[in-house]
Scaffold this active site. Structure first.
Site, PDB file in Angstrom:
ATOM      1  N   GLN A   3      19.908  53.432  76.264  1.00  0.00           N
ATOM      2  CA  GLN A   3      20.872  52.401  75.883  1.00  0.00           C
ATOM      3  C   GLN A   3      21.211  51.489  77.051  1.00  0.00           C
ATOM      4  OE1 GLN A   3      21.751  52.549  72.416  1.00  0.00           O
ATOM      5  NE2 GLN A   3      22.046  50.412  72.979  1.00  0.00           N
ATOM      6  N   ASP A  31      18.863  37.096  68.333  1.00  0.00           N
ATOM      7  CA  ASP A  31      18.871  38.171  67.348  1.00  0.00           C
ATOM      8  C   ASP A  31      19.317  39.444  68.055  1.00  0.00           C
ATOM      9  OD1 ASP A  31      18.419  39.972  65.333  1.00  0.00           O
ATOM     10  OD2 ASP A  31      16.246  39.991  65.563  1.00  0.00           O
ATOM     11  N   ARG A  32      20.531  39.875  67.769  1.00  0.00           N
ATOM     12  CA  ARG A  32      21.216  40.913  68.558  1.00  0.00           C
ATOM     13  C   ARG A  32      21.419  40.349  69.964  1.00  0.00           C
ATOM     14  NH1 ARG A  32      18.220  46.566  66.964  1.00  0.00           N
ATOM     15  NH2 ARG A  32      18.471  46.407  64.715  1.00  0.00           N
ATOM     16  N   ASP A  37      25.117  44.876  71.327  1.00  0.00           N
ATOM     17  CA  ASP A  37      24.496  46.122  71.780  1.00  0.00           C
ATOM     18  C   ASP A  37      25.473  47.294  71.739  1.00  0.00           C
ATOM     19  OD1 ASP A  37      22.022  47.297  73.265  1.00  0.00           O
ATOM     20  OD2 ASP A  37      23.752  47.958  74.441  1.00  0.00           O
ATOM     21  N   GLU A  98      10.267  54.459  61.919  1.00  0.00           N
ATOM     22  CA  GLU A  98      11.579  54.399  61.266  1.00  0.00           C
ATOM     23  C   GLU A  98      11.703  55.338  60.071  1.00  0.00           C
ATOM     24  OE1 GLU A  98      12.810  49.775  62.265  1.00  0.00           O
ATOM     25  OE2 GLU A  98      11.783  50.198  60.385  1.00  0.00           O
TER      26      GLU A  98
END
Length: 230
Positions: A3, A31-32, A37, A98
């Site tokens: 992260q 985008d993000r 985050d 995913e």
């Protein structure tokens, strides 16, 4: 570590975007971002995949980064239910990495995004929240975003001399990427910034994929009764 790596990549992407704004006076869409985050870090912490010490370290670093960046004029959120997200992931996108994402995880992300949107409103960003369960018209979305931005008046970051100086000062950017201490969870994670637009785009795509892989792996291990590292 994952992260924090993603956070740094998104900060560098934001800096590169702001360089474009300062240089050309035109806007950018991300985008993000380094702002959103925190949604994934928040869920990771609540699900006990990030320790309390690690989460505090993450937030301190993120806050240090955000102090250097202007608040986005507009935050666009295309709202889709968790069940519809899962249907699209499994039956439409069909990425191998995913397949293991459970519905509960997507529901947790949805709740965390709601909290994030409130934070963006409180910070002064115009939030455009649109139902996207049945998709919609891109032109309509673009016009709505443009109207919200126009309602804020002319507040381009280009006018900020401090911002212009920062985004072109690689030493200052490097300092912002790190804190004055490190914890075990973050040790050996930092890498030198690389301002190459193609590389940053590739890393953002990798960040998306790593988030998906990490979510699937961790939750499958929990279901199997395996310990999960913080």
């Amino acid at each position: 570590k994952l992260q924090l790596w993603i956070l740094r990549q998104r900060f560098l992407t934001a800096v590169e975007a702001l360089r474009h704004v300062v240089r050309t006076g035109t806007g950018v869409i991300l985008d993000r971002s380094v702002f959103s985050d925190s949604v994934f870090a928040r869920v990771g912490y609540r699900d006990k995949f990030i320790s309390e010490e690690g989460y505090a370290f993450y937030n301190k670093l993120r806050n240090q980064m955000l102090r250097k960046l202007p608040v986005p004029h507009c935050t666009l959120f295309l709202r889709v239910s968790a069940s519809e997200c899962l249907r699209r992931v499994v039956h439409v996108r069909q990425r191998e990495c995913e397949k293991g994402i459970p519905l509960e995880y997507l529901e947790s992300l949805g709740s965390a995004y709601d909290e994030f949107l409130e934070e963006m409103r409180d910070s002064g960003s115009e939030v455009v929240d649109i139902d996207w369960n049945n998709f919609g018209n891109v032109g309509t979305v673009a016009r709505e975003v443009a109207d919200h931005i126009a309602s804020k008046g002319d507040s381009s970051p280009k006018k900020s001399a401090d911002l212009a100086a920062f985004v072109n000062d690689e030493k200052a950017i490097n300092r912002t990427l790190s804190l004055d201490y490190v914890i075990d969870e973050a040790r050996d994670e930092v890498e030198a910034p690389l301002f190459d637009l193609k590389v940053l785009q590739e890393r953002e795509q990798l960040a998306h994929e790593l988030e998906s892989v990490d979510a699937s792996r961790r939750r499958l291990r929990v279901r199997a009764g395996c310990p999960v590292e913080a």
